[in-house]
Design an enzyme around this catalytic site. Structure first.
Site, PDB file in Angstrom:
ATOM      1  N   PRO A 143     -68.050  71.329  35.324  1.00  0.00           N
ATOM      2  CA  PRO A 143     -68.261  70.412  34.191  1.00  0.00           C
ATOM      3  C   PRO A 143     -67.072  69.503  33.861  1.00  0.00           C
ATOM      4  O   PRO A 143     -66.480  69.601  32.783  1.00  0.00           O
ATOM      5  CB  PRO A 143     -68.590  71.369  33.046  1.00  0.00           C
ATOM      6  CG  PRO A 143     -67.825  72.610  33.377  1.00  0.00           C
ATOM      7  CD  PRO A 143     -67.869  72.712  34.885  1.00  0.00           C
ATOM      8  N   CYS A 144     -66.769  68.595  34.753  1.00  0.00           N
ATOM      9  CA  CYS A 144     -65.709  67.612  34.502  1.00  0.00           C
ATOM     10  C   CYS A 144     -66.032  66.756  33.276  1.00  0.00           C
ATOM     11  O   CYS A 144     -65.122  66.197  32.662  1.00  0.00           O
ATOM     12  CB  CYS A 144     -65.522  66.720  35.719  1.00  0.00           C
ATOM     13  SG  CYS A 144     -64.856  67.595  37.135  1.00  0.00           S
TER      14      CYS A 144
END
Length: 170
Positions: free
Chosen positions: A139-140
């Site tokens: 989850p950048c």
């Protein structure tokens, strides 16, 4: 095509945020990319895995595609399929740290850098995010600037903002 090249099986589908392409190796999901259309998605996959033989095969990659679309459409969901993460030790450490950020929360690049088990900078966190080939599951989108502002995202800042909003971040 050389027979000694790695084979990645892929499938393409649509999610609310755009076209999703997923690539599967023998070890697990190696790529989950989001694009504006199928042509761009396939071009991005070729760029991400330039040495692989890419084979369109929904019978092999279909389950991963369904799971990918589900997580892109509801980023708070768990992703139960195995991942085939490919990166440097630093990138892998950042990606692991990203996966510890709960849905609905964000961290600054600097804060995330301090949480990694090795000495890295906020800029190196950004570089690891840019190298990520597995959208949403790694989850950048949960990493923001120190002031809380939304900055770069491999799949478009507009998608990052939507993902953050979908997770209910204030």
């Amino acid at each position: 095509m050389s027979t000694d090249r790695e084979k990645l099986h892929y499938a393409i589908g649509e999610a609310h945020l755009g076209t999703v392409i997923v690539a599967v190796s023998e070890a697990g999901v190696a790529g989950l990319l989001i694009a504006d259309d199928e042509t761009r998605a396939l071009r991005d996959l070729r760029t991400a895995f330039p040495d692989a033989q890419l084979i369109a095969d929904e019978s092999i990659a279909g389950e991963a595609l369904a799971a990918a679309i589900a997580v892109v459409d509801a980023p708070h969901r768990a992703f139960a399929l195995p991942l085939d993460l490919r990166g440097s030790a630093q990138e892998l450490a950042v990606w692991q740290a990203l996966r510890t950020i709960p849905s609905g929360q964000t961290r600054s690049y600097g804060t995330l850098a301090k949480s990694v088990e090795m000495t890295i900078t906020a800029q190196e966190v950004g570089a690891a995010c840019a190298a990520n080939r597995i959208a949403v599951v790694i989850p950048c989108h949960r990493v923001v600037k120190a002031d809380g502002g939304i900055s770069g995202y491999r799949w478009g800042v507009h998608r990052k903002r939507k993902l953050i909003n979908m997770e209910g971040v204030a």
